[in-house]
Motif scaffolding. Structure first.
Motif, PDB file in Angstrom:
ATOM      1  N   THR A 144       0.785  -1.362  -0.171  1.00  0.00           N
ATOM      2  CA  THR A 144       0.078  -0.037   0.130  1.00  0.00           C
ATOM      3  C   THR A 144       1.091   1.217  -0.095  1.00  0.00           C
ATOM      4  OG1 THR A 144      -0.129   0.109   2.431  1.00  0.00           O
ATOM      5  CG2 THR A 144      -1.906  -1.146   1.144  1.00  0.00           C
ATOM      6  N   ILE A 145       0.160   2.314  -0.381  1.00  0.00           N
ATOM      7  CA  ILE A 145       1.183   3.781  -0.431  1.00  0.00           C
ATOM      8  C   ILE A 145       0.381   4.354   0.912  1.00  0.00           C
ATOM      9  CG2 ILE A 145      -0.656   4.795  -1.862  1.00  0.00           C
ATOM     10  CD1 ILE A 145       1.989   6.229  -3.139  1.00  0.00           C
ATOM     11  N   GLY A 146       1.323   5.031   1.750  1.00  0.00           N
ATOM     12  CA  GLY A 146       0.982   5.899   2.982  1.00  0.00           C
ATOM     13  C   GLY A 146       2.078   6.315   3.643  1.00  0.00           C
ATOM     14  N   ASP A 147       1.919   6.753   4.930  1.00  0.00           N
ATOM     15  CA  ASP A 147       3.035   7.177   5.662  1.00  0.00           C
ATOM     16  C   ASP A 147       3.173   6.381   6.792  1.00  0.00           C
ATOM     17  OD1 ASP A 147       2.479   9.632   4.280  1.00  0.00           O
ATOM     18  OD2 ASP A 147       1.162  10.555   5.773  1.00  0.00           O
ATOM     19  N   LEU A 148       4.571   6.348   7.003  1.00  0.00           N
ATOM     20  CA  LEU A 148       5.040   5.376   7.827  1.00  0.00           C
ATOM     21  C   LEU A 148       5.727   6.095   9.111  1.00  0.00           C
ATOM     22  CD1 LEU A 148       5.633   2.426   8.882  1.00  0.00           C
ATOM     23  CD2 LEU A 148       8.035   2.693   7.916  1.00  0.00           C
ATOM     24  N   VAL A 149       4.945   5.986  10.201  1.00  0.00           N
ATOM     25  CA  VAL A 149       5.497   6.675  11.464  1.00  0.00           C
ATOM     26  C   VAL A 149       6.249   5.852  12.506  1.00  0.00           C
ATOM     27  CG1 VAL A 149       4.734   8.292  13.425  1.00  0.00           C
ATOM     28  CG2 VAL A 149       3.433   8.217  11.332  1.00  0.00           C
ATOM     29  N   VAL A 150       7.620   6.283  12.791  1.00  0.00           N
ATOM     30  CA  VAL A 150       8.301   5.564  13.790  1.00  0.00           C
ATOM     31  C   VAL A 150       8.149   6.217  15.181  1.00  0.00           C
ATOM     32  CG1 VAL A 150      10.507   4.817  14.231  1.00  0.00           C
ATOM     33  CG2 VAL A 150       9.977   4.953  11.890  1.00  0.00           C
ATOM     34  N   GLU A 151       7.650   5.367  16.050  1.00  0.00           N
ATOM     35  CA  GLU A 151       7.321   5.964  17.368  1.00  0.00           C
ATOM     36  C   GLU A 151       8.490   5.582  18.472  1.00  0.00           C
ATOM     37  OE1 GLU A 151       2.582   5.634  16.720  1.00  0.00           O
ATOM     38  OE2 GLU A 151       3.667   4.058  17.824  1.00  0.00           O
ATOM     39  N   LYS A 152       8.498   6.491  19.493  1.00  0.00           N
ATOM     40  CA  LYS A 152       9.040   5.978  20.683  1.00  0.00           C
ATOM     41  C   LYS A 152       8.033   5.731  22.014  1.00  0.00           C
ATOM     42  CE  LYS A 152      13.666   7.097  20.178  1.00  0.00           C
ATOM     43  NZ  LYS A 152      14.727   6.573  20.792  1.00  0.00           N
ATOM     44  N   THR A 153       8.243   4.656  22.523  1.00  0.00           N
ATOM     45  CA  THR A 153       7.102   4.348  23.593  1.00  0.00           C
ATOM     46  C   THR A 153       7.891   4.716  25.021  1.00  0.00           C
ATOM     47  OG1 THR A 153       8.149   2.292  23.752  1.00  0.00           O
ATOM     48  CG2 THR A 153       6.284   2.482  22.400  1.00  0.00           C
ATOM     49  N   LEU A 154       7.214   5.259  26.000  1.00  0.00           N
ATOM     50  CA  LEU A 154       7.527   5.560  27.256  1.00  0.00           C
ATOM     51  C   LEU A 154       6.231   4.777  28.207  1.00  0.00           C
ATOM     52  CD1 LEU A 154       5.712   8.309  28.610  1.00  0.00           C
ATOM     53  CD2 LEU A 154       7.068   9.491  26.898  1.00  0.00           C
ATOM     54  N   TYR A 155       6.601   4.484  29.508  1.00  0.00           N
ATOM     55  CA  TYR A 155       5.572   3.814  30.331  1.00  0.00           C
ATOM     56  C   TYR A 155       5.495   4.851  31.702  1.00  0.00           C
ATOM     57  CZ  TYR A 155       7.042  -0.203  27.454  1.00  0.00           C
ATOM     58  OH  TYR A 155       7.190  -0.926  26.522  1.00  0.00           O
ATOM     59  N   GLY A 156       4.167   4.943  31.799  1.00  0.00           N
ATOM     60  CA  GLY A 156       3.715   5.652  32.914  1.00  0.00           C
ATOM     61  C   GLY A 156       2.727   4.867  33.957  1.00  0.00           C
ATOM     62  N   GLN A 157       2.376   5.614  34.914  1.00  0.00           N
ATOM     63  CA  GLN A 157       1.048   4.967  36.021  1.00  0.00           C
ATOM     64  C   GLN A 157       0.054   5.812  35.814  1.00  0.00           C
ATOM     65  OE1 GLN A 157       2.237   4.923  40.110  1.00  0.00           O
ATOM     66  NE2 GLN A 157       1.863   2.579  40.146  1.00  0.00           N
ATOM     67  N   VAL A 158      -0.779   5.049  35.978  1.00  0.00           N
ATOM     68  CA  VAL A 158      -2.362   5.740  36.007  1.00  0.00           C
ATOM     69  C   VAL A 158      -2.529   5.995  37.372  1.00  0.00           C
ATOM     70  CG1 VAL A 158      -5.025   5.282  35.511  1.00  0.00           C
ATOM     71  CG2 VAL A 158      -3.047   4.187  33.994  1.00  0.00           C
ATOM     72  N   GLN A 159      -3.201   7.253  37.440  1.00  0.00           N
ATOM     73  CA  GLN A 159      -3.410   7.808  38.897  1.00  0.00           C
ATOM     74  C   GLN A 159      -4.672   8.446  38.724  1.00  0.00           C
ATOM     75  OE1 GLN A 159      -0.160   9.803  40.556  1.00  0.00           O
ATOM     76  NE2 GLN A 159       1.162   8.160  40.709  1.00  0.00           N
ATOM     77  N   PRO A 160      -5.434   8.810  39.871  1.00  0.00           N
ATOM     78  CA  PRO A 160      -6.540   9.601  39.747  1.00  0.00           C
ATOM     79  C   PRO A 160      -5.988  11.052  39.795  1.00  0.00           C
ATOM     80  CG  PRO A 160      -6.227   8.793  41.925  1.00  0.00           C
ATOM     81  CD  PRO A 160      -5.160   7.948  41.084  1.00  0.00           C
ATOM     82  N   ALA A 161      -7.132  11.779  39.236  1.00  0.00           N
ATOM     83  CA  ALA A 161      -6.931  13.463  39.190  1.00  0.00           C
ATOM     84  C   ALA A 161      -6.571  13.863  40.382  1.00  0.00           C
ATOM     85  CB  ALA A 161      -7.780  13.988  38.304  1.00  0.00           C
ATOM     86  N   ALA A 162      -7.352  13.528  41.588  1.00  0.00           N
ATOM     87  CA  ALA A 162      -7.328  14.085  42.770  1.00  0.00           C
ATOM     88  C   ALA A 162      -7.750  13.020  43.845  1.00  0.00           C
ATOM     89  CB  ALA A 162      -7.943  15.490  43.128  1.00  0.00           C
ATOM     90  N   THR A 163      -7.184  12.879  44.891  1.00  0.00           N
ATOM     91  CA  THR A 163      -7.740  12.047  46.084  1.00  0.00           C
ATOM     92  C   THR A 163      -7.974  12.994  47.473  1.00  0.00           C
ATOM     93  OG1 THR A 163      -5.346  11.742  46.839  1.00  0.00           O
ATOM     94  CG2 THR A 163      -6.300  10.273  45.403  1.00  0.00           C
TER      95      THR A 163
END
Length: 368
Positions: free
Chosen positions: A120-139
């Motif tokens: 197919t013809i199109g765009d190829l995007v090379v990505e970096k990945t990073l890891y985080g943690q899910v937290q509530p907006a406030a407690t």
């Protein structure tokens, strides 16, 4: 003078032994009784012994000439050579026929089963990945005014409560007191049960504000330069993708030399059980983009045998097609060359392929 066959010792031998002696004598004379002629009998006492042992056979061959024996031997040898040559020729013909048949069968019957995918013809995007943690907006901690005994508990961990909802009733020295929620959110960190005594100095539970949820992470200088505040990035939590807006990008590194960042997501109410506090979130950061390129599955590109190439299927034949790799990611590769949009490239069955080989497409994969 007597020959050995005329002696008393020879005549007293058993017949089988006399026969063996005769054979031995013949072998010493380099022939058989039939081959010994009149001229040979005076060579030694061995010949004379044979005449006495085989008188009837000797007389039958006395008249044979040396030329007769030579012709007979030559004819016998020629017959043997002719038979051997004929046998060799027959075996060679059969071997050649079998080889031709096997080569013909291999040429006609060797069809390779393959799987293909469409370029197919199109765009190829090379990505970096990073890891985080899910937290509530406030407690928000839930406190009681005085120490006492829990007489009624109306919530459990994970429950969603509205503002002013009744959470528990506590009996203190001053009397019973009903504790209500000061904000809406999810109940967390509840360890007490009915009948337990709780202190007024520690929270009984926490109400987490999960709308929105916050993703926190720490990044290096290189990744920080790829991030822009206010930009939306794709975040994967569990097996679900979400849009996350980058809300904070600190300019000051932390204790480990990494820069803190925050992004917010707004999961659907139906995802309340799948997006939980403490879960790991994977954020995908675009690093490079290749525009208007021919995109093929990475597994279809053959490397390590000279220039990179792919096999394009044309009229049930595998056509080796050289390509130039522009950019590669795990599953897709951007290439350029004579390959065109819509060409079918081989992705499975490459090891047994060669240029011009006949193929049978058993599966057409959709790798778009």
């Amino acid at each position: 003078m007597k020959t050995f066959s005329q002696t008393r010792q020879f005549k007293e031998m058993p017949p089988c032994l006399r026969q063996s002696m005769a054979v031995a004598v013949v072998e010493r004379c380099d022939g058989t009784p039939d081959d010994i002629t009149k001229d040979d009998r005076n060579r030694s006492g061995f010949v004379r012994s044979i005449r006495h042992i085989f008188p009837d056979r000797w007389d039958n061959y006395e008249t044979k000439t040396s030329m007769d024996r030579i012709n007979e031997m030559r004819n016998r040898v020629m017959r043997h050579l002719f038979v051997i040559a004929a046998m060799v020729a027959i075996v060679s013909v059969f071997a050649a026929c079998n080889q031709n048949e096997n080569e013909s069968d291999d040429t006609e019957d060797h069809v390779v089963s393959v799987e293909t995918s469409e370029a197919t013809i199109g765009d190829l995007v090379v990505e970096k990945t990073l890891y985080g943690q899910v937290q509530p907006a406030a407690t928000t901690p839930v406190m009681v005014p005085n120490s006492g005994e829990i007489t009624e508990l109306n919530v459990a961990n994970g429950d969603t409560v509205e503002e002013n909802a009744s959470l528990l009733t506590i009996k203190t020295a001053a009397g019973s007191r009903n504790i209500r929620a000061s904000t809406a959110g999810n109940i967390a960190q509840l360890d007490a049960e009915e009948g337990d005594r709780v202190s007024g100095s520690d929270p009984v539970m926490v109400i987490s504000n999960v709308d929105p949820m916050i993703i926190t992470a720490s990044v290096t200088t290189d990744i920080r330069q790829l991030l822009e505040k206010g930009t939306t990035y794709t975040v994967t939590i569990g097996e679900q993708d979400y849009d996350a807006e980058l809300t904070e990008r600190s300019a000051m590194p932390g204790d480990k030399g990494l820069y803190p960042i925050k992004a917010t997501i707004n999961p659907n109410p139906d995802d309340a059980e799948t997006v939980l506090t403490g879960m790991t979130a994977t954020m995908h950061i675009p690093e490079k983009r290749v525009s208007d390129a021919i995109i093929v599955p990475t597994e279809s590109v053959v490397t390590g045998r000279g220039d990179p190439f792919v096999y394009v299927v044309e009229n049930s034949k595998a056509v080796k097609t050289d390509v130039v790799i522009r950019e590669t990611k795990s599953k897709k590769t951007a290439v350029k060359g004579v390959i065109q949009d819509g060409d079918h490239v081989v992705v499975n069955g490459l090891l047994t392929l060669s240029d011009g080989a006949s193929v049978n497409v058993v599966k057409e994969r959709d790798d778009s």
